[in-house]
Each structure stands twice: as C-alpha cells, then as structure tokens.
Design a protein around this motif. Structure first.
Motif, PDB file in Angstrom:
ATOM      1  N   THR A  30       5.016  -7.847  -6.590  1.00 57.53           N
ATOM      2  CA  THR A  30       6.172  -7.001  -6.351  1.00 57.53           C
ATOM      3  C   THR A  30       6.427  -6.944  -4.858  1.00 57.53           C
ATOM      4  OG1 THR A  30       7.199  -4.867  -6.861  1.00 57.53           O
ATOM      5  CG2 THR A  30       4.887  -4.807  -6.218  1.00 57.53           C
ATOM      6  N   SER A  31       7.632  -6.511  -4.496  1.00 60.37           N
ATOM      7  CA  SER A  31       7.993  -6.500  -3.085  1.00 60.37           C
ATOM      8  C   SER A  31       7.449  -5.270  -2.392  1.00 60.37           C
ATOM      9  CB  SER A  31       9.511  -6.516  -2.948  1.00 60.37           C
ATOM     10  OG  SER A  31      10.004  -7.712  -3.466  1.00 60.37           O
ATOM     11  N   GLY A  32       7.048  -5.461  -1.166  1.00 55.47           N
ATOM     12  CA  GLY A  32       6.583  -4.343  -0.360  1.00 55.47           C
ATOM     13  C   GLY A  32       7.349  -4.324   0.945  1.00 55.47           C
ATOM     14  N   SER A  33       6.792  -3.635   1.951  1.00 59.15           N
ATOM     15  CA  SER A  33       7.571  -3.543   3.180  1.00 59.15           C
ATOM     16  C   SER A  33       7.255  -4.636   4.192  1.00 59.15           C
ATOM     17  CB  SER A  33       7.485  -2.152   3.788  1.00 59.15           C
ATOM     18  OG  SER A  33       6.285  -1.551   3.481  1.00 59.15           O
ATOM     19  N   THR A  34       6.439  -5.613   3.843  1.00 57.87           N
ATOM     20  CA  THR A  34       6.325  -6.775   4.722  1.00 57.87           C
ATOM     21  C   THR A  34       6.948  -7.974   4.018  1.00 57.87           C
ATOM     22  OG1 THR A  34       4.299  -7.737   3.878  1.00 57.87           O
ATOM     23  CG2 THR A  34       4.061  -5.926   5.438  1.00 57.87           C
ATOM     24  N   GLY A  35       6.958  -9.112   4.699  1.00 63.12           N
ATOM     25  CA  GLY A  35       7.594 -10.297   4.146  1.00 63.12           C
ATOM     26  C   GLY A  35       6.891 -10.856   2.921  1.00 63.12           C
ATOM     27  N   LYS A  36       5.639 -10.488   2.740  1.00 61.25           N
ATOM     28  CA  LYS A  36       4.856 -11.130   1.688  1.00 61.25           C
ATOM     29  C   LYS A  36       4.731 -10.218   0.459  1.00 61.25           C
ATOM     30  CE  LYS A  36       0.406 -13.526   1.415  1.00 61.25           C
ATOM     31  NZ  LYS A  36      -0.610 -12.756   0.732  1.00 61.25           N
ATOM     32  N   PRO A  37       5.128 -10.714  -0.712  1.00 63.95           N
ATOM     33  CA  PRO A  37       4.979  -9.892  -1.926  1.00 63.95           C
ATOM     34  C   PRO A  37       3.512  -9.548  -2.187  1.00 63.95           C
ATOM     35  CG  PRO A  37       6.281 -11.853  -2.377  1.00 63.95           C
ATOM     36  CD  PRO A  37       5.705 -12.030  -1.009  1.00 63.95           C
ATOM     37  N   LYS A  38       3.279  -8.408  -2.827  1.00 61.41           N
ATOM     38  CA  LYS A  38       1.900  -8.008  -3.089  1.00 61.41           C
ATOM     39  C   LYS A  38       1.548  -8.238  -4.559  1.00 61.41           C
ATOM     40  CE  LYS A  38       3.505  -3.434  -1.929  1.00 61.41           C
ATOM     41  NZ  LYS A  38       3.364  -2.196  -1.179  1.00 61.41           N
ATOM     42  N   MET A  77      -3.713   3.291 -12.713  1.00 60.30           N
ATOM     43  CA  MET A  77      -3.250   3.019 -11.346  1.00 60.30           C
ATOM     44  C   MET A  77      -3.644   1.624 -10.888  1.00 60.30           C
ATOM     45  SD  MET A  77      -6.008   5.345  -9.318  1.00 60.30           S
ATOM     46  CE  MET A  77      -5.273   5.164  -7.708  1.00 60.30           C
ATOM     47  N   ILE A  78      -2.894   1.082  -9.948  1.00 62.25           N
ATOM     48  CA  ILE A  78      -3.225  -0.180  -9.276  1.00 62.25           C
ATOM     49  C   ILE A  78      -4.682  -0.134  -8.815  1.00 62.25           C
ATOM     50  CG2 ILE A  78      -2.170   0.833  -7.203  1.00 62.25           C
ATOM     51  CD1 ILE A  78      -1.708  -1.938  -6.108  1.00 62.25           C
ATOM     52  N   ARG A  79      -5.419  -1.234  -8.990  1.00 57.84           N
ATOM     53  CA  ARG A  79      -6.812  -1.269  -8.556  1.00 57.84           C
ATOM     54  C   ARG A  79      -6.958  -1.793  -7.142  1.00 57.84           C
ATOM     55  NH1 ARG A  79      -6.862   1.648 -12.456  1.00 57.84           N
ATOM     56  NH2 ARG A  79      -8.552   1.699 -13.984  1.00 57.84           N
ATOM     57  N   THR A  80      -6.155  -2.800  -6.817  1.00 61.52           N
ATOM     58  CA  THR A  80      -6.140  -3.336  -5.457  1.00 61.52           C
ATOM     59  C   THR A  80      -4.960  -4.287  -5.365  1.00 61.52           C
ATOM     60  OG1 THR A  80      -7.456  -4.406  -3.724  1.00 61.52           O
ATOM     61  CG2 THR A  80      -7.662  -5.316  -5.937  1.00 61.52           C
ATOM     62  N   ILE A  81      -4.701  -4.786  -4.161  1.00 60.30           N
ATOM     63  CA  ILE A  81      -3.763  -5.889  -4.010  1.00 60.30           C
ATOM     64  C   ILE A  81      -4.606  -7.150  -4.026  1.00 60.30           C
ATOM     65  CG2 ILE A  81      -2.159  -7.043  -2.447  1.00 60.30           C
ATOM     66  CD1 ILE A  81      -1.263  -4.280  -1.507  1.00 60.30           C
ATOM     67  N   TRP A  82      -4.241  -8.066  -4.880  1.00 60.66           N
ATOM     68  CA  TRP A  82      -5.020  -9.297  -5.035  1.00 60.66           C
ATOM     69  C   TRP A  82      -5.229  -9.942  -3.671  1.00 60.66           C
ATOM     70  CZ3 TRP A  82      -7.673 -11.101  -9.086  1.00 60.66           C
ATOM     71  CH2 TRP A  82      -8.146 -12.407  -9.008  1.00 60.66           C
ATOM     72  N   ARG A 116      -4.734  -4.209   2.790  1.00 66.40           N
ATOM     73  CA  ARG A 116      -3.327  -3.857   2.613  1.00 66.40           C
ATOM     74  C   ARG A 116      -3.176  -2.814   1.519  1.00 66.40           C
ATOM     75  NH1 ARG A 116       1.667  -7.918   1.083  1.00 66.40           N
ATOM     76  NH2 ARG A 116       3.326  -6.421   1.511  1.00 66.40           N
ATOM     77  N   PHE A 117      -4.035  -2.912   0.492  1.00 69.07           N
ATOM     78  CA  PHE A 117      -4.025  -1.927  -0.593  1.00 69.07           C
ATOM     79  C   PHE A 117      -4.275  -0.529  -0.029  1.00 69.07           C
ATOM     80  CE2 PHE A 117      -6.991   0.449  -3.445  1.00 69.07           C
ATOM     81  CZ  PHE A 117      -6.066   0.854  -4.391  1.00 69.07           C
ATOM     82  N   VAL A 118      -5.324  -0.411   0.774  1.00 70.67           N
ATOM     83  CA  VAL A 118      -5.679   0.898   1.330  1.00 70.67           C
ATOM     84  C   VAL A 118      -4.561   1.404   2.237  1.00 70.67           C
ATOM     85  CG1 VAL A 118      -7.361   2.178   2.714  1.00 70.67           C
ATOM     86  CG2 VAL A 118      -8.137   0.349   1.182  1.00 70.67           C
ATOM     87  N   LYS A 119      -4.086   0.521   3.128  1.00 70.02           N
ATOM     88  CA  LYS A 119      -3.070   0.943   4.096  1.00 70.02           C
ATOM     89  C   LYS A 119      -1.742   1.286   3.439  1.00 70.02           C
ATOM     90  CE  LYS A 119      -4.824  -1.286   8.228  1.00 70.02           C
ATOM     91  NZ  LYS A 119      -5.305  -2.674   8.133  1.00 70.02           N
ATOM     92  N   SER A 120      -1.361   0.519   2.419  1.00 67.81           N
ATOM     93  CA  SER A 120      -0.055   0.763   1.797  1.00 67.81           C
ATOM     94  C   SER A 120      -0.043   2.030   0.959  1.00 67.81           C
ATOM     95  CB  SER A 120       0.357  -0.383   0.855  1.00 67.81           C
ATOM     96  OG  SER A 120       0.203  -1.606   1.450  1.00 67.81           O
ATOM     97  N   TYR A 121      -1.129   2.283   0.239  1.00 71.54           N
ATOM     98  CA  TYR A 121      -1.070   3.337  -0.775  1.00 71.54           C
ATOM     99  C   TYR A 121      -1.885   4.582  -0.446  1.00 71.54           C
ATOM    100  CZ  TYR A 121       1.033  -0.476  -3.347  1.00 71.54           C
ATOM    101  OH  TYR A 121       1.851  -1.501  -3.720  1.00 71.54           O
ATOM    102  N   PHE A 122      -2.835   4.453   0.477  1.00 71.66           N
ATOM    103  CA  PHE A 122      -3.656   5.624   0.820  1.00 71.66           C
ATOM    104  C   PHE A 122      -3.718   5.776   2.337  1.00 71.66           C
ATOM    105  CE2 PHE A 122      -4.851   4.233  -3.368  1.00 71.66           C
ATOM    106  CZ  PHE A 122      -4.878   5.420  -4.082  1.00 71.66           C
TER     107      PHE A 122
END
Ligand code: 6R9
Length: 657
Positions: free
Chosen positions: A267-275, A480-485, A490-496
């Motif tokens: 899915t799209s996030g706020s950087t250029g690379k999909p997560k 809930m999402i477990r991590t970003i593959w 990025r998982f920690v920074k984006s969501y927590f």
C-alpha cells in the motif's frame, strides 16, 4: 467539515433488525466494550477460542514483550483455508453455495463449499509439487475470479504467503513488489475482462520479470480466462488447468503458528516506496470473522456482496477470508459498475437476491450521477427488496451520498455500516453496529468492541470531544499489521512514532469526536497520502515517477477535493527545457499522464498537470505544498507568503491548462 459537524439527522436501526442482530442494541454493544475494558486478554482469548479451529490451542493470548512487535495466540496452530473450507463442510455445508460468480458479460458460475475445497486442494498440491513451501512468497496478479480466490486459499493451505497485486498496476509496480517480497512464483491470467474489453495480464508479468532481479521466480501459473494469444516461456510458464489436472482433491493443510504471515499487501505511504503490510494468520482471521458477525450481522441465509477487488485489503478480508470463514454465500463480480450500463449493481442485487451490499462512496457517487442523467437505471426500477444491510468503505461518505444510498438503495429500511479501517488494520475499526448504533450520515460512529480508538494532539495527549486531532489506537488488536516486509524500522517509525510516545498506533488520519455523542468523523489523511476513488496513492510515489521522466526537472503532487473521486491528483511540474505553453503544454501534459499510467498504473494518473518555471519554495528550499493545495483548488492565496523565495511563481502556476 462544517456541515458534517452540524449534521443532526439520526437514523435508528429498524426494530425487527435489532431483534435478530448479533449485537442487539446499545446495551449489548456496551457490554462487549466493558468486557474488553475489564479483561482485555480474556476478551480476545474467549473470542479466539469460540471462533477459530485450532489444531493446537494457544496458551498465551498476547505477547507484549517487544513492543510494537505484538504477538497474538502465537503458540496456537491453525490454518486459514481449513477454517474457511473444511470447517464449513464438517458442519454439513458442503453442498451450500459458497460463491456466485458473475462475469463481465453476465455469465454466472457457482461453486459450493465442497467444489471450492476440491479446487483449493488441487491447486495447493500443484504448488507443493513445484517445490513451493511454507514461508515462500507467491505473487498473485489476477482479476476477480473464483480462480483468484482459489489461488489465495491454496497459498494459505500450504503456508505460502501470498501477495496480491491489483490487476491495474504496471509492469514496473509489479516488478518492484516481486523483488521486494522475494516471490518464488507468480499466479496470473492470460487476460482480464473489464467493461467488454480484454486487458493484458500475462504479458505484463513477462515485462515485469524482464525488468530484472526476479531470478527467484521459478514458476508462472496462468489461468486461461479469455483464450487471448499470449506467449508462454517453456520451463517457467504453465497453464493452471494443466497443473491441477491430475492432482488430488485432498491436501493436508500446513498447520502454522497464529503469527505465520498469511499475506503481504502493498500500500502507499508517505515516501516514494510502497510498503508491504504483513498480516498474521490467527489474529487476522479472527477479526475477519468477528467483523463479519458484528458489522455485517452475517447469518447463514445471507447472500453477501462486497464489490471490492482482491487486489485491495477489502477484497482480502471481505471476499477471500471473512465471508467463507463464516460459511455464507457470497457474490463475486468480475466487471465494472457501469457496464453494460450503470444499473449493473442494482440488476445483480435483484438477480442474485443479495441481502448485504458493501461498496465504496466513489461508486455510489458515480451511480447517483448516472441515475440523474438516465432515469431507466435509477435503483427504483429494480427490485432491491432482498437487501437488509448496506456498507460503505474506502473514504468518508458525504451525507448527500449517504442519504441517497439509504433511501434509494436501502429503501429507508437498511442500516448503513460506514466502516472506517485500513490495509494495516486488517478489518473494521470504527463503524456502526447495525442492530445497535443510531446512525448519523457522514459519521463512522463508534469503535468496534475491543478497539481502543482515540483522538490525541501532536504530543500524544487526549483531546476533549469536539476538538479535532490525530486518530490513534491505544492498545494492540489481533488483526493489526505485524511489520512492514523487509523494513521493521519503517514499521516502527510510521505507525508508532516517538513523538506520540511510541506506544500509540498512528492511523494517519485526522478525526474529530462529536461533543454530545462521542461519534467519530474522519477528516482525512494527515500525511502525504491521497485518497482517489478510495484508492490510496502516495504523493511522493507520483512525484518520484514524474521526475524519472527525462523531460522533468522537478515535480510536486498534491490533492484537491473532487466531487466524484473524493480527491483528485494535481501535479505541478518544472520541465528541464523551460515552461511550455499552449498546445505544447497540452501535449506534454498528456505525455506525462501516460507516463505515470505506464510506470505506476492508470489510477495514479494526475488529473491536472500544471507547468511553472519553478515551484514555490521556502528560503531553505522546501516546497510549500500548502500553497500548491490552495492553487490546486482554484482558490485565492490568502496565506502568508513572506517566507517564499519566489512569490511571482504563484501567478504562473495558477494558470490552468
Ligand atoms: C479499507 C481501506 C485506508 C484509508 C484510511 C482513510 C480512508 C477508509 C473510510 C476512510 C473515512 C471511512 N478510509 N474507510 N475514511 N471513512 N469509512 O480503505 O484501506 O486502502 O488502506 O485505505 O482510507 O483515510 O486511512 P486502505
């Protein structure tokens, strides 16, 4: 926002709906919420035991020892496909219709639970024969079909993690996902049919694989949908009907830990690379089941229709897993809502006697428009009396669209579940419970039992009802999402994020709670993510695509409100060769739109393209997006522009094409 805050029409669930409902009334809703408050683990543990078949029961509900990497039911062993198919057959539902598939051209095919199990087992055995095993990743690039669902379920059966890529994505987007997830196989179709047109799938897979770094892909399995002429690479490509032909209809499932990754969905996030959003097996499945029961009040007699695509999370939770896990009959639709005419949805509801209908506001708005131009396809001309419940997902539903949906589709008789949730949340988070919650158009009302949603300020402190803020979830929940593959950081920074204290899940949306009712209204994304027709698009993703074009020096992408699509994509572009005008500008704008369509996919094409000699920047060189947003809306710039390095640029950018 203003009109919404003043919306005071209240719609109560009809009495006979309340009587038979899974959550019959606010007292029952409050009781479940109180149970979760009082003993959070006890609540989820009870529900997980009651709703899922465990080959080996779990002994611990929630492991919070390494936040935010939460684990649910971890030592329990289960299998998602077994829960969806075998369990229903053991209950005596083998001959029950699982799927009513309607093709683009109107052809109807049905599959019972037994048919589905047979086909999933054959496919699963075929995958195993290719050496695909538990933990391997398989990309699925298919359109809506029974075969697509079979492919997902077959992966789940053998413990392979699927990653479905929407059939509208380009070869480059597909290749990026194949590489990132490290896929060993791709399941696709020769072509897809949409609105009477055949569109390519397999040749795009070939193109993607030819872009490189895809050496891990050893097999490409092709479902023959149209019979279109496509090349097959010997030793790598095989037809789905050939590989399953001699396989057995029984296949021992791979019993996996509840934490085993069932799928990764980009899915799209706020950087250029999909997560790559990674989901679990047990917790995810539990919530798919519970939300089918609570939000959709699902009954064995229901004919459930979710119009999403399996390429999006809604298609995962409310087509492939949820409806089958609860053993209902569901409609699966290949085509588009406007073909052969804009009465297609209403015609199909009547034909298949759908009882629950779940679609997106953007579809409703476009059908309202179509019906206002052509009376003959207005829902009043169709017998929609089978419906008992409606749902909405993907973006805020504006009160006008809500009212039309309620009156003309639901006959003022069906509750509407305005379901707020995300790819990351796995299932519904905030929604009316149809037999309990009084509804207010435009509000997704209250969190589901067990979901600790709240609104906080930028420092993570609760804000009082009536003041807007940032939507968060205070406690982990099973789906809930477990991590970003491949990207735990990025998982920690984006969501927590640290700024919020590190323990709150940040949804990325703004919200406000009503002073009197406590109801939530979602006010839109607070990051650089746009919502176009319910599809998430990262502005950075489109920007990096634009600057990759040889003509482009710099680009900034913002959203502007659009009556039909919710938001529209506006690109402000600086060309290397200077600012084009007149026909030249039009020509390059078209070229750039097509470039984005080719690089990312047609859904990412900017609606507006504007050229300037430069972009409005602060003296420190930051692009001032808030000004671009104002210009994109066609409004006068009234904000302070004193920090702007080159104010003259604004007039230039205002000139639309
Ligand atoms: C399921 C899905 C998630 C984003 C989300 C929000 C928006 C979804 C909504 C809604 C208001 C609703 N969104 N449902 N906004 N009311 N009922 O759509 O997942 O594609 O990940 O999008 O969509 O902005 O953050 P996904």
């Amino acid at each position: 926002m203003e009109p919404l805050m003043h919306e005071n029409r209240v719609f109560h669930p009809p009495e006979d709906f309340v009587k038979g409902a899974a959550i019959p009334g606010m007292e029952a809703y409050n009781k479940l919420c109180a149970e979760a408050e009082k003993d959070y683990e006890g609540f989820w543990g009870r529900l997980a035991k009651e709703n899922i078949y465990w080959k080996k029961p779990f002994t611990k509900v929630l492991d919070e020892s390494k936040p935010p990497f939460y684990k649910w039911f971890e030592d329990g062993l289960t299998n998602a496909s077994y829960n969806c198919l075998d369990v229903n057959i053991q209950k005596g539902n083998g001959a029950k219709k699982a799927i009513i598939f309607e093709a683009d051209d109107g052809t109807v095919t049905e599959a019972t639970y037994q048919d589905l199990l047979d086909r999933v087992c054959k496919m699963a055995n075929a995958l195993r024969k290719m050496g695909i095993k538990s933990g391997d990743r398989v990309i699925i690039y298919m359109s809506m079909s029974i075969e697509g669902i079979v492919a997902m379920q077959a992966c789940a059966r053998i413990g392979a993690t699927h990653s479905v890529v929407f059939g509208g994505f380009s070869a480059k987007s597909l290749q990026e996902r194949i590489v990132d997830v490290g896929a060993v196989a791709v399941i696709t179709a020769d072509e897809q049919l949409r609105g009477g047109k055949a569109l390519p799938l397999k040749v795009i897979v070939d193109e993607a694989l030819a872009l490189g770094e895809c050496e891990k892909v050893k097999n490409v399995i092709v479902y023959k949908r149209t019979g279109g002429n496509i090349p097959m690479t010997a030793g790598r490509d095989s037809w789905m009907h050939d590989v399953v032909a001699n396989e057995s209809t029984s296949c021992e499932p791979e019993w996996v830990s509840a934490e085993h990754p069932l799928f990764v969905l980009y899915t799209s996030g706020s950087t250029g690379k999909p997560k790559g959003v990674q989901h679990s097996t047990g917790g995810y499945l539990l919530w798919a089941i519970l939300t089918m029961k609570w939000t959709f009040d699902i009954k064995p007699s229901d004919i459930f229709w979710c119009t999403a695509d399996i390429g999006w999370v809604t298609g995962h939770s409310y087509i492939t897993y949820g409806p089958l896990a609860v053993g209902c009959t569901e409609i699966v639709f290949e085509g588009v809502p406007t073909y052969p005419n804009a009465g297609r949805f209403w015609d199909m509801i009547a034909k298949h006697q759908a009882t629950i209908f779940y679609t997106a506001p953007t579809a409703i708005r476009s059908l309202i428009k179509a019906a206002s131009g052509d009376e003959s396809i207005h829902p009043k001309n169709y017998d929609l009396s089978s419906l008992r419940l409606l749902g909405s997902v993907g973006e805020p539903i504006n009160p006008e669209a809500w009212m039309w949906y309620y009156e003309h589709v639901g006959g003022s008789r069906c509750p509407i579940a305005d379901t707020f949730w995300q790819t990351e949340t796995g299932g519904h988070m905030i929604s009316p419970m149809p037999g309990a919650t009084p509804m207010i158009p435009g509000s997704c009302t209250l969190p589901l039992p067990g979901i600790m949603a709240a609104i906080v300020d930028e420092a993570g402190h609760d804000v009082p009802n009536g003041s807007g803020g940032i939507l968060v979830v205070k406690r982990p929940w099973p789906s809930m999402i477990r991590t970003i593959w491949n990207d735990a950081d990025r998982f920690v920074k984006s969501y927590f994020p640290e700024e919020l204290g590190g323990t709150l899940y940040l949804a990325g949306d703004g919200a406000i709670r009503n002073k009197d009712t406590g109801y939530f209204t979602i006010t839109g994304r607070i990051d650089d993510v746009l919502n176009v027709s319910g599809h998430r698009m990262g502005t950075m993703e489109i920007e990096s695509c634009l600057v990759a074009n040889p003509l482009v020096a710099e680009a900034a992408v913002v959203g502007r409100p659009d009556d039909m699509t919710g938001e529209a994509i506006c690109a402000f572009v600086v060309l290397k060769g200077g600012r084009p005008t007149g026909d030249e500008a039009k020509k390059i704008a078209t070229e750039l739109r097509n470039w984005v369509g080719k690089e990312i996919g047609p859904i990412a094409k900017p609606k507006d393209v504007r050229f300037g000699d430069n972009l409005p920047k602060t003296r420190s060189g930051k692009i001032m997006r808030r000004l671009l947003r104002v210009i994109a809306k066609g409004e006068e710039v009234t904000q302070d522009t004193s920090t702007l390095e080159n104010p003259a640029i604004l007039d230039q950018l205002k000139q639309s094409l």
